[in-house]
Design an enzyme around this catalytic site. Structure first.
Site, PDB file in Angstrom:
ATOM      1  N   ALA A  92       0.829  -1.212   0.000  1.00 24.94           N
ATOM      2  CA  ALA A  92       0.000   0.000   0.000  1.00 24.94           C
ATOM      3  C   ALA A  92       0.860   1.257   0.000  1.00 24.94           C
ATOM      4  O   ALA A  92       0.678   2.157  -0.825  1.00 24.94           O
ATOM      5  CB  ALA A  92      -0.934  -0.026   1.199  1.00 24.94           C
ATOM      6  N   ASP A 143      10.577  -6.360  -3.400  1.00 24.76           N
ATOM      7  CA  ASP A 143       9.501  -6.898  -2.574  1.00 24.76           C
ATOM      8  C   ASP A 143       9.372  -8.371  -2.922  1.00 24.76           C
ATOM      9  O   ASP A 143       9.276  -8.719  -4.105  1.00 24.76           O
ATOM     10  CB  ASP A 143       8.182  -6.164  -2.842  1.00 24.76           C
ATOM     11  CG  ASP A 143       7.123  -6.448  -1.783  1.00 24.76           C
ATOM     12  OD1 ASP A 143       6.980  -7.622  -1.395  1.00 24.76           O
ATOM     13  OD2 ASP A 143       6.444  -5.508  -1.348  1.00 24.76           O
ATOM     14  N   ARG A 190      -6.552  -1.103  -1.594  1.00 18.01           N
ATOM     15  CA  ARG A 190      -5.678   0.024  -1.260  1.00 18.01           C
ATOM     16  C   ARG A 190      -4.513   0.156  -2.237  1.00 18.01           C
ATOM     17  O   ARG A 190      -4.043   1.246  -2.503  1.00 18.01           O
ATOM     18  CB  ARG A 190      -5.089  -0.142   0.155  1.00 18.01           C
ATOM     19  CG  ARG A 190      -6.115  -0.325   1.209  1.00 18.01           C
ATOM     20  CD  ARG A 190      -5.579  -0.767   2.542  1.00 18.01           C
ATOM     21  NE  ARG A 190      -4.428  -1.641   2.537  1.00 18.01           N
ATOM     22  CZ  ARG A 190      -4.458  -2.933   2.249  1.00 18.01           C
ATOM     23  NH1 ARG A 190      -5.596  -3.503   1.924  1.00 18.01           N
ATOM     24  NH2 ARG A 190      -3.368  -3.656   2.288  1.00 18.01           N
ATOM     25  N   LYS A 217       4.516  -8.424  -6.631  1.00 18.19           N
ATOM     26  CA  LYS A 217       4.119  -7.036  -6.411  1.00 18.19           C
ATOM     27  C   LYS A 217       5.090  -6.064  -7.071  1.00 18.19           C
ATOM     28  O   LYS A 217       4.680  -5.074  -7.689  1.00 18.19           O
ATOM     29  CB  LYS A 217       4.042  -6.736  -4.909  1.00 18.19           C
ATOM     30  CG  LYS A 217       2.821  -7.282  -4.214  1.00 18.19           C
ATOM     31  CD  LYS A 217       2.768  -6.814  -2.768  1.00 18.19           C
ATOM     32  CE  LYS A 217       1.477  -7.289  -2.099  1.00 18.19           C
ATOM     33  NZ  LYS A 217       1.387  -6.837  -0.700  1.00 18.19           N
ATOM     34  N   ASP A 222       6.050  -3.247   6.391  1.00 15.47           N
ATOM     35  CA  ASP A 222       4.942  -3.463   7.322  1.00 15.47           C
ATOM     36  C   ASP A 222       5.365  -4.260   8.553  1.00 15.47           C
ATOM     37  O   ASP A 222       4.530  -4.805   9.256  1.00 15.47           O
ATOM     38  CB  ASP A 222       3.783  -4.170   6.618  1.00 15.47           C
ATOM     39  CG  ASP A 222       4.182  -5.546   6.074  1.00 15.47           C
ATOM     40  OD1 ASP A 222       5.351  -5.942   6.248  1.00 15.47           O
ATOM     41  OD2 ASP A 222       3.321  -6.217   5.472  1.00 15.47           O
ATOM     42  N   ASN A 223       6.687  -4.351   8.808  1.00 21.17           N
ATOM     43  CA  ASN A 223       7.121  -5.067  10.003  1.00 21.17           C
ATOM     44  C   ASN A 223       8.386  -4.447  10.572  1.00 21.17           C
ATOM     45  O   ASN A 223       9.206  -3.881   9.842  1.00 21.17           O
ATOM     46  CB  ASN A 223       7.318  -6.555   9.716  1.00 21.17           C
ATOM     47  CG  ASN A 223       8.494  -6.812   8.809  1.00 21.17           C
ATOM     48  OD1 ASN A 223       9.633  -6.972   9.270  1.00 21.17           O
ATOM     49  ND2 ASN A 223       8.256  -6.845   7.498  1.00 21.17           N
ATOM     50  N   CYS A 235      -1.166 -20.066  30.748  1.00 23.69           N
ATOM     51  CA  CYS A 235      -2.236 -20.683  31.545  1.00 23.69           C
ATOM     52  C   CYS A 235      -3.564 -19.952  31.335  1.00 23.69           C
ATOM     53  O   CYS A 235      -4.637 -20.562  31.352  1.00 23.69           O
ATOM     54  CB  CYS A 235      -1.863 -20.711  33.015  1.00 23.69           C
ATOM     55  SG  CYS A 235      -1.766 -19.072  33.782  1.00 23.69           S
TER      56      CYS A 235
END
Length: 1051
Positions: free
Chosen positions: A472, A498, A509, A522, A570-571, A626
């Site tokens: 995007a 990419d 988008r 991409k 994006d990370n 837990c």
């Protein structure tokens, strides 16, 4: 973008487009309604999942019913229209009575040189329509009248005189219901927005955030009442918030659903404006939830607001006095255009002076609001560049205005009230521009040249840029760079990488992609689309992930040749890596990110600013194991567990089976070597799959799913409550089942319960897939046949066991408990596994299922949502629909086109500075924005931290270099001359030298590079002339001193 009900809509839409292209004027609302009748209000959730995560279904449905006019199709109008078509309004009508000029190609990416001379609106229709066939795009040419406006829910004007705007706004303001009116302009490096949504506009959701909640621990009988909550998570309530209570035991009067006001809010408690002294005494339980009431906003019409603008929405507090001046400047420019029927000529002293005189004249009429000083230098820049619509400014304001239209049509988010002014005058070159530099060259970049001059334009065209990511953000950046002329000369180059491929959910988008591109890389598709925008763009598209593993591709020579790096990632992991490379090679990094309606930008400029890695967000809080597995208290816990079980049953266990079958000897040997509880559990799961739970028919899969239902949602709960009854106490004497724990109850299966039956069918289908069993058609939807198949399954009665250990400690990391008999049990399991494997047909294998959230036909989310909701039912937690489950379990990042466009526009305004060079840190800007509120927070970047030692000082941007093929001893002596005592030298993850190890002293007279080759197995590539080492040092007082990386140039 994929159309909805394409077979119904496409023909009618095409006919209407032909009509508009033929110059027959607008499409009427009736024609539009007829053409779109087949569309309905259904939402393609695969396509719009990221946008749905921001807006929700109701907002999307309101958008689907909205007709919008965009008048003025230069760059700003084109950007607004693009964002609205991607958002999915019902129709967008484009209006412009002007023709395309070469000048327009600086900012409108829908236009090409072939369009010069055509009507702007008509030239944009077809390419806009390609973005979303479910939106009717049409053109309206000629004069616009008030009657035209009645057909729309919102109208946007980007190039209109003030008098005409007041006339249209008065009409819109007086309608019932009012028509939302937005006026926005981009003039060079200056921009403005005005919004009027009518006398009374209701905002249904002011910020778009989920209502805050808390788990009650105690409530006092007092006036006001003190409410204390568990200290699991900090409360987000603020003074004045309204809250409601539920599930309170004892003080049940609070469960009446009545909103009550919070005051004196603290991290884990607050006071309630309520007298609870006569209420029942609090016993236990309770959830407190924020209530978000609608807000009514009263807008002034434009005529009144011009003379009484009120408070301006601020963005940059270093320019606190700027908005009133710009309010004046835009009026002065309007007067200039009205009287001379043109814009000021760039660099014309006479024209600039006339605008300044108009501003002074208007200022003299303002009475109490008269400005004491007028910044003539600023007005000079404003007037000189006012004809230009710059792409970065259009992108930024296109995002802001596009979001305001969404607000007007849906009531989602707080509108901009009412004026917003912005400038980026710092983007201008440091050296003064001569009038001759600003003259047009009959080029597509003439608008940009009229602001920045031809010298900077040449720099832009020759720039060598590395862009990482083409999603995007990447699509927006590529469009911007192509329009700006970045890397568009023979000497320029844009490298794009990419490793991802296009998915359907990208299309809402990532506007450079189309439905026929799904599955394609991409980077290559985006690069091809960008070259259509500007055929002179020199772009190289790669599919390599930028990481340590690809440093042979992105090598030293590649990095050293760059002028700037643009992140479109994006990370955090990838961002940190690119940041480290930019610091190492001392390259500007332009960083940005989005989350729903929020966006941020950060400029990382060598030696001027801190780097990206210098400050990091705290890690997200993870729920204890837990809690997730035995004591969930919200739907997130249920969905985390559901995804974990999905992956264990359908991916990890079949993968383990295949690992055993492909090489039994190696697998068994590894299990023996491990000899622990985890190896034991894996063997048990493999044996279950191949023996007791092996499926050969679809009915076997139904049986497996039904028994899993009983195990998960009945038997395990019965065992848990047998081990810990409702009246259990902890060792300290407190109730075991106290907040945040919720006491569970088993779910009794009924095939007449559609949600239960759907879950079992979905689970059976996926189980069958792992065994390669055909799926019967009747199994794909709940029906009588399916119910009968499930009811055939014989379910054994459950008997609780004594002495079962259930993990309750929050810091436990495993549910498996080790045993002294693990090795013996593993031997028994191995023997059983070898025996079972002899019964398998030749070539038998399983088909592991990898979770894929973006395919609503694969039953993955049906299983996970079913798992989570049955779990929620056990613990009386509110259930969620499949879409909400997808957002949480699929860890979907909410995303919309508007915030993405704004972020990239802001970054590109900074790119002018980075490529021009010579700017001080005070000229750069970082931004955090939230279009929902709306909030714009723009500030100078933080300088890098400086470390000082004696006469030396350095920052993260410095690297010390030593020339020559030196020894370790010589390196130590070189540092000693700087007053530093080195005690440790490492290369990569290997220690080359440490003063505490006697044997390391034997290495002192060896070359640094030779020790690195031997100890660190470091092979320096032939293209690299140096080796990097990390040295730990102390000063003479034994204080540690953080020194820069040391590069030994041995070649």
């Amino acid at each position: 973008m994929l159309p909805r009900k394409r077979e119904i809509v496409a023909g009618e839409v095409e006919d209407l487009q032909k009509k508009t292209r033929a110059g027959e004027g607008e499409v009427t609302r009736e024609e539009g309604d007829a053409a779109m009748a087949g569309r309905g209000n259904e939402i393609d959730e695969d396509l719009h999942s990221r946008q749905l995560a921001v807006y929700g279904r109701e907002t999307m449905k309101r958008l689907f019913g909205s007709n919008v006019l965009v008048s003025g199709l230069q760059g700003l109008g084109a950007e607004i229209a693009k964002n609205l078509v991607l958002a999915g309004v019902k129709s967008v009508t484009l209006h412009d009575d002007g023709n395309v000029e070469l000048w327009d190609l600086s900012s409108n990416f829908f236009l090409s040189e072939n369009d010069v001379g055509q009507n702007r609106a008509q030239a944009c229709v077809q390419k806009l329509q390609e973005l979303n066939n479910a939106v009717l795009v049409s053109a309206l040419t000629g004069d616009l009248t008030k009657e035209h406006l009645s057909k729309f829910q919102a109208v946007v004007f980007t190039d209109i005189s003030l008098d005409k705007a007041i006339e249209f706004d008065d009409y819109c303001h007086s309608q019932q219901p009012p028509i939302a009116f937005i006026k926005s302009e981009v003039r060079g490096l200056f921009g403005s927005v005005f919004c009027d949504f009518g006398p009374e506009f209701t905002v249904l959701d002011v910020d778009g955030e989920e209502p805050h909640t808390g788990i009650v621990a105690s409530i006092s009988n007092d006036n006001p009442a003190l409410v204390s909550c568990v200290d699991d998570e900090r409360l987000e309530f603020q003074d004045g918030d309204l809250v409601v209570f539920s599930e309170v035991h004892g003080m049940t009067e609070l469960n009446d659903g009545k909103p009550r006001k919070v005051k004196n809010a603290r991290p884990y408690s607050f006071f309630l404006e309520e007298d609870t002294s006569s209420f029942g005494a609090y016993v236990r339980g309770g959830i407190v939830t924020q209530v978000k009431p609608p807000k009514v906003i009263k807008f002034k019409p434009l005529k009144e607001a011009m003379s009484e603008p009120g408070e301006f929405l601020m963005s940059d507090f270093s320019k606190f006095e700027r908005p009133p001046l710009l309010h004046l400047a835009f009026q002065a420019l309007d007067k200039f255009r009205t009287e001379l029927s043109r814009f000021p000529v760039a660099g014309s002293t006479d024209d600039v002076q006339r605008v300044i005189e108009y501003a002074i004249s208007i200022n003299d009429t303002l009475g109490d609001r008269k400005l004491e000083e007028i910044d003539k230098k600023l007005l000079h820049h404003f007037a000189s560049g006012s004809r230009a619509v710059l792409n970065p400014m259009a992108a930024m304001f296109g995002g802001i205005v596009g979001q305001e239209v969404v607000k007007a049509c849906s009531g989602k988010f707080h509108p901009l009230y009412q004026f917003f002014y912005f400038d980026s005058v710092e983007s201008l070159p440091v050296d003064p521009l001569e009038p001759g530099d600003l003259k047009p060259k009959n080029s597509r970049y003439d608008a940009q040249i009229s602001v920045f001059g031809s010298k900077l334009q040449n720099k832009l065209e020759e720039a060598k840029i590395f862009m990482v990511g083409s999603g995007a953000l990447g699509c927006e950046f590529l469009k911007n760079l192509a329009l700006m002329g970045i890397s568009c000369s023979q000497n320029g180059n844009l490298t794009l990488t990419d490793d991802d491929v296009i998915e359907k959910s990208n299309l809402s988008r990532q506007f450079l992609f189309r439905d026929w591109n799904i599955g394609q890389p991409k980077s290559t598709v985006a690069a091809t689309a960008a070259m259509v925008i500007n055929p002179k763009l020199h772009v190289e598209a790669l599919q390599n992930r930028a990481s340590p593993e690809t440093e042979n591709v992105f090598n030293d020579a590649f990095w050293e040749n760059l002028d700037a790096v643009v992140n479109a990632l994006d990370n955090v992991t990838a961002r940190m890596y690119i940041d480290s490379r930019c610091v190492y090679f001392q390259k500007p990094l332009l960083e940005s990110g989005t989350l729903g309606a929020k966006c941020n930008t950060q400029m990382v400029i060598p030696h001027l600013t801190e780097n990206y890695g210098a400050s990091r967000d705290p890690p997200e809080k993870q729920a204890p194991m837990c809690t997730v597995h035995s004591f969930p208290h919200n739907i997130d816990h249920c969905l985390t567990w559901a995804r974990s079980e999905f992956e264990g049953l359908l991916e990890k266990t079949p993968t383990e089976v295949n690992a055993f079958l492909s090489n039994p000897t190696t697998y068994i040997s590894a299990a023996r070597t491990a000899g622990d509880a985890q190896a034991r559990d894996q063997l048990e799961r493999v044996i279950e799959c191949l023996d007791r739970d092996k499926c050969e028919t679809f009915q076997d899969s139904i049986t497996w799913a039904r028994l899993k239902f009983e195990d998960y949602f009945s038997n395990r709960v019965k065992q848990l409550t047998f081990t810990f009854p409702e009246d259990s106490m902890t060792s300290s004497g407190a109730p075991f089942w106290s907040a945040p724990k919720r006491f569970p109850r088993p779910v009794e299966f009924s095939s007449s319960d559609q949600s239960q039956l759907s879950f079992i069918l979905a689970a059976a289908i996926l189980r069958a897939e792992t065994f390669g069993i055909p799926i019967p058609e009747w199994a794909k939807t709940p029906n009588k046949l399916a119910a009968e198949a499930v009811d055939k399954v014989i379910v054994p009665d459950f008997q609780p066991k004594q002495g079962v250990k259930i993990v309750t400690h929050e810091k436990a990391t495993s549910l498996s408990s080790a045993s002294v008999d693990d090795a013996a049990v593993i031997e028994e399991l191995i023997a059983k596994l070898e025996e079972v494997s002899k019964t398998l047909p030749s070539g038998f294998h399983m088909n592991p299922i990898q979770f894929e959230k973006d395919d609503d036909t694969n039953f993955h989310m049906d299983v996970i949502a079913g798992f989570a909701n049955m779990r929620a039912r056990n613990y009386s937690i509110p259930e969620v629909d499949k879409l909400k489950a997808k957002f949480i379990a699929g860890r979907i990042i909410p995303a919309i086109a508007t915030s993405t466009a704004m972020a990239t526009g802001l970054v590109c305004l900074e790119l002018y500075k980075a490529l021009a060079g010579g700017h001080k840190v005070e000229d750069y800007r970082n931004t955090f924005a939230n279009l929902a509120i709306p909030l714009f927070s723009i500030a100078e970047p933080v300088p890098p931290k400086t470390i000082k030692h004696q006469e030396l000082s350095w920052t993260v941007w410095d690297r010390w270099t030593v020339t020559g093929n030196i020894t370790l001893r010589e390196l130590l002596e070189w540092l000693k001359e700087k007053g530093l005592n080195a005690y440790s030298i490492s290369c990569g993850t290997s220690l080359l030298y440490n003063s505490m190890f006697p044997r390391h002293k034997e290495r002192l007279d060896r070359k640094v590079v030779d020790v690195a080759r031997e100890v660190a197995k470091m092979e320096v590539p032939s293209y690299r002339r140096h080796l990097d080492v990390v040295v730990a040092c102390e000063d003479d007082d034994d204080n540690d001193v953080d020194i820069p990386l040391v590069s030994v140039y041995f070649r």
